[in-house]
Design a protein around this motif. Sequence first.
Motif, PDB file in Angstrom:
ATOM      1  N   PHE A   7       0.847  -1.208   0.000  1.00  0.00           N
ATOM      2  CA  PHE A   7       0.000   0.000   0.000  1.00  0.00           C
ATOM      3  C   PHE A   7       0.867   1.237   0.000  1.00  0.00           C
ATOM      4  O   PHE A   7       1.893   1.294   0.691  1.00  0.00           O
ATOM      5  CB  PHE A   7      -0.902   0.012   1.239  1.00  0.00           C
ATOM      6  CG  PHE A   7      -1.720   1.275   1.384  1.00  0.00           C
ATOM      7  CD1 PHE A   7      -2.810   1.514   0.543  1.00  0.00           C
ATOM      8  CD2 PHE A   7      -1.393   2.244   2.342  1.00  0.00           C
ATOM      9  CE1 PHE A   7      -3.561   2.682   0.663  1.00  0.00           C
ATOM     10  CE2 PHE A   7      -2.141   3.414   2.468  1.00  0.00           C
ATOM     11  CZ  PHE A   7      -3.231   3.629   1.621  1.00  0.00           C
ATOM     12  N   GLU A  11      -3.003   6.990   4.273  1.00  0.00           N
ATOM     13  CA  GLU A  11      -3.406   6.394   5.548  1.00  0.00           C
ATOM     14  C   GLU A  11      -2.252   5.583   6.101  1.00  0.00           C
ATOM     15  O   GLU A  11      -1.364   5.182   5.345  1.00  0.00           O
ATOM     16  CB  GLU A  11      -4.573   5.433   5.341  1.00  0.00           C
ATOM     17  CG  GLU A  11      -5.900   6.098   5.140  1.00  0.00           C
ATOM     18  CD  GLU A  11      -6.984   5.040   4.973  1.00  0.00           C
ATOM     19  OE1 GLU A  11      -7.166   4.222   5.896  1.00  0.00           O
ATOM     20  OE2 GLU A  11      -7.619   5.030   3.910  1.00  0.00           O
ATOM     21  N   ILE A  16      -3.739  -1.585   7.310  1.00  0.00           N
ATOM     22  CA  ILE A  16      -4.306  -1.985   6.014  1.00  0.00           C
ATOM     23  C   ILE A  16      -3.623  -3.267   5.533  1.00  0.00           C
ATOM     24  O   ILE A  16      -4.257  -4.201   5.038  1.00  0.00           O
ATOM     25  CB  ILE A  16      -4.120  -0.855   4.972  1.00  0.00           C
ATOM     26  CG1 ILE A  16      -4.953   0.358   5.376  1.00  0.00           C
ATOM     27  CG2 ILE A  16      -4.465  -1.329   3.566  1.00  0.00           C
ATOM     28  CD1 ILE A  16      -4.776   1.568   4.479  1.00  0.00           C
ATOM     29  N   GLY A 187      -7.454   2.840  -4.976  1.00  0.00           N
ATOM     30  CA  GLY A 187      -8.443   3.232  -3.980  1.00  0.00           C
ATOM     31  C   GLY A 187      -8.480   4.745  -3.810  1.00  0.00           C
ATOM     32  O   GLY A 187      -7.674   5.468  -4.402  1.00  0.00           O
ATOM     33  N   ASN A 189      -7.920   6.459  -1.036  1.00  0.00           N
ATOM     34  CA  ASN A 189      -6.856   6.990  -0.189  1.00  0.00           C
ATOM     35  C   ASN A 189      -5.478   6.456  -0.506  1.00  0.00           C
ATOM     36  O   ASN A 189      -4.541   6.620   0.270  1.00  0.00           O
ATOM     37  CB  ASN A 189      -7.175   6.723   1.281  1.00  0.00           C
ATOM     38  CG  ASN A 189      -8.248   7.675   1.743  1.00  0.00           C
ATOM     39  OD1 ASN A 189      -8.288   8.818   1.310  1.00  0.00           O
ATOM     40  ND2 ASN A 189      -9.137   7.183   2.577  1.00  0.00           N
ATOM     41  N   ILE A 200      -7.820  -6.816  -1.282  1.00  0.00           N
ATOM     42  CA  ILE A 200      -8.063  -5.370  -1.382  1.00  0.00           C
ATOM     43  C   ILE A 200      -9.532  -5.033  -1.687  1.00  0.00           C
ATOM     44  O   ILE A 200      -9.882  -3.875  -1.879  1.00  0.00           O
ATOM     45  CB  ILE A 200      -7.147  -4.722  -2.458  1.00  0.00           C
ATOM     46  CG1 ILE A 200      -7.323  -5.407  -3.814  1.00  0.00           C
ATOM     47  CG2 ILE A 200      -5.685  -4.797  -2.018  1.00  0.00           C
ATOM     48  CD1 ILE A 200      -6.601  -4.694  -4.940  1.00  0.00           C
ATOM     49  N   ARG A 202     -12.038  -4.681   0.094  1.00  0.00           N
ATOM     50  CA  ARG A 202     -12.662  -3.703   0.990  1.00  0.00           C
ATOM     51  C   ARG A 202     -12.330  -2.274   0.587  1.00  0.00           C
ATOM     52  O   ARG A 202     -12.988  -1.327   1.014  1.00  0.00           O
ATOM     53  CB  ARG A 202     -12.157  -3.902   2.414  1.00  0.00           C
ATOM     54  CG  ARG A 202     -12.800  -5.059   3.086  1.00  0.00           C
ATOM     55  CD  ARG A 202     -12.477  -5.003   4.527  1.00  0.00           C
ATOM     56  NE  ARG A 202     -13.197  -6.041   5.229  1.00  0.00           N
ATOM     57  CZ  ARG A 202     -13.168  -6.180   6.529  1.00  0.00           C
ATOM     58  NH1 ARG A 202     -12.486  -5.336   7.266  1.00  0.00           N
ATOM     59  NH2 ARG A 202     -13.831  -7.142   7.104  1.00  0.00           N
ATOM     60  N   HIS A 203     -11.283  -2.106  -0.187  1.00  0.00           N
ATOM     61  CA  HIS A 203     -10.829  -0.755  -0.517  1.00  0.00           C
ATOM     62  C   HIS A 203     -11.145  -0.367  -1.947  1.00  0.00           C
ATOM     63  O   HIS A 203     -11.319   0.800  -2.257  1.00  0.00           O
ATOM     64  CB  HIS A 203      -9.314  -0.635  -0.295  1.00  0.00           C
ATOM     65  CG  HIS A 203      -8.910  -1.005   1.086  1.00  0.00           C
ATOM     66  ND1 HIS A 203      -9.024  -0.131   2.143  1.00  0.00           N
ATOM     67  CD2 HIS A 203      -8.437  -2.157   1.601  1.00  0.00           C
ATOM     68  CE1 HIS A 203      -8.610  -0.737   3.254  1.00  0.00           C
ATOM     69  NE2 HIS A 203      -8.257  -1.971   2.942  1.00  0.00           N
ATOM     70  N   THR A 204     -11.145  -1.325  -2.824  1.00  0.00           N
ATOM     71  CA  THR A 204     -11.374  -0.979  -4.236  1.00  0.00           C
ATOM     72  C   THR A 204     -11.760  -2.201  -5.055  1.00  0.00           C
ATOM     73  O   THR A 204     -11.431  -3.338  -4.686  1.00  0.00           O
ATOM     74  CB  THR A 204     -10.112  -0.358  -4.868  1.00  0.00           C
ATOM     75  OG1 THR A 204     -10.401  -0.049  -6.232  1.00  0.00           O
ATOM     76  CG2 THR A 204      -8.917  -1.305  -4.828  1.00  0.00           C
TER      77      THR A 204
END
Length: 612
Positions: A7, A11, A16, A187, A189, A200, A202-204
Amino acid sequence: MCGIIGFVGREQAAPILLEGLRQMEYRGYDSAGVAVRSREKGLQVRKSKGRLQVLADLTRGGADLEGCLGIGHTRWATHGEPNDVNAHPHVSSDGRIALVHNGIIENYLEIKEQLLNHGVVFTSDTDTEVVAQLLEFHYKECGSMLEAVGRVLRRIEGSYAFGIICADYPNALIAARKDSPLILGFGENGNFIASDVTAILRHTRDVVYMSDGEIAVLTADSADVFNHEMDPVVKEHSHVDWDAAAAEKGGYPHFMFKEILEQPDAIQKTVAPRIRENRVVLDGFRLTAEEAKNISRIYMIACGSAYHAGIVGKYVWERLLRRPVEVALASEFRYSQPLVDSRTLVIAISQSGETLDTMAALREAKRLGGRTLAVCNVVGSSIAREADDVLYTWAGPEIAVATSKGYSTQLAALDLIGLYLADLLGTVSPAEYGEILTELQRLPDKMRQYLTDYAGAQYFASRYFNHDSIFFIGRNLDYAMGLEGSLKLKEISYIHSEAYASGELKHGTISLIEPGTLVVALGTHAALFDKAMSNVVEVKARGAEVLAVTTETHRERMAKTADAVLSVPETHPLLQPSLGIVPLQLFAYYVALQRGCDIDKPRNLAKSVTVE
Ligand code: G6P
């Protein structure tokens, strides 16, 4: 098998990364680690043998590690035992470069030797550390990280997906792949790399599939991809349909149980869109009648349960197409100088689309000029992308290591393709074509009907869970189904079990039957029911305890001889394994439950086997 996440964004990276690793736990692993870059502390690395929870405790869920750039890994040991030192990330001697790796570097010993001669000191037994050290070596030489990565990739042989961070590049996450999956995710952020899309979700759901030989440099807001000659490549973005909830347990005790229950829906999703006006219409695969008639040889290549789906497929296709079909273990096929030419159709079956042996077998088939079709569940996976055509099974994410809905949707896909080819070849009568098609559409409901009352499977599991060796016997499609039933049981319950073609019993196996030996006798294939009964009598005469699986029609007759009977609804004989396998999956599940096994993550096994 190993999982990678990376990542770079706005954030804190570590929580993450840990959460992403958790989503990939199902793949199987023995150690885990993360590396994060912070402005003040430079590269911070934490890794540990054992469950991810150990790493989470070590870092207070990642809270202890500052920084918005990082990489994480779950390792499944190949080179060097599972321990803290061999866990990834691996760091170069000067502590400025950290790297995670999936795959195997084949010439690592030779490179290690050269680096040792330059005075490099190694701390682990892994092939991966050699790459970290080689990277430092080239980085010092050329002063550019990207250039150093390029030089390393030209030097190493084998398979890899890499995630790399460097203390001197506070905003850059570097990735590279060859023969091991890696995707880029975008994503709000920040941006991601991952070896598995579930990490991933949950993010994208906006992703790019990296191709072999590509290198990517991600920042929080940008992604540059280069080919092996360092020319920029424009990549197409894909949208992943799976939602995060589909990859969650959602209140069920185990993913495997949830996935067994999801089978009717998964089959429906796989079949329904491919039937229009009572004809099979295959989105990803079209042949003319002339092309079909030109096919002189058919291979199905796969591993594990997908191979067992291929064996069912062989029986079905040979009946429908009146042509020989060979099913080959991908690991054998690739080294067997297979008889493939331009008139050969090769079907590569793979839930994950990433199994290395299946991939290699597919490449060999292509090299020899065969026409290739992939049956895959994971959209954009390597096998799906490399085959000439692909037919997706729409099973959704499968998390339990032991497949259930992956396998049953493969059966449905093979039924569809078989019917499609038989129609083109004119080897199936219109009446039978119509009958099979109708029954294929009824399968989900018939399966639901069975799944409303599976107490029998649960009860017999509690009766038989402490056996230490179990035999599955059956003929024809029942034999093919038995192979999968037996594999399910041994995978998750660790009970030794073998499937035999009943006709072979007298040629050896019957000598293993003693009073009390459990034999699971499969008699769902109507045409051979009497033969199945004879084999039950035969093993009973030697004292075996018999658990039989048959159809409702034959239940009563079977119950007169077998000690226990499970029955499933009746369907067209060629489709019967799709129903017959369900009690076997549930039996395996409940036996494993009784024995206190780790059902979703059986020991030593991995969901997707990306090494040879
Ligand atoms: C592993 C899994 C099996 C699977 C096999 C082939 O062994 O544990 O469930 O059948 O790989 O996987 P694939 O993704 O190619 O279908």
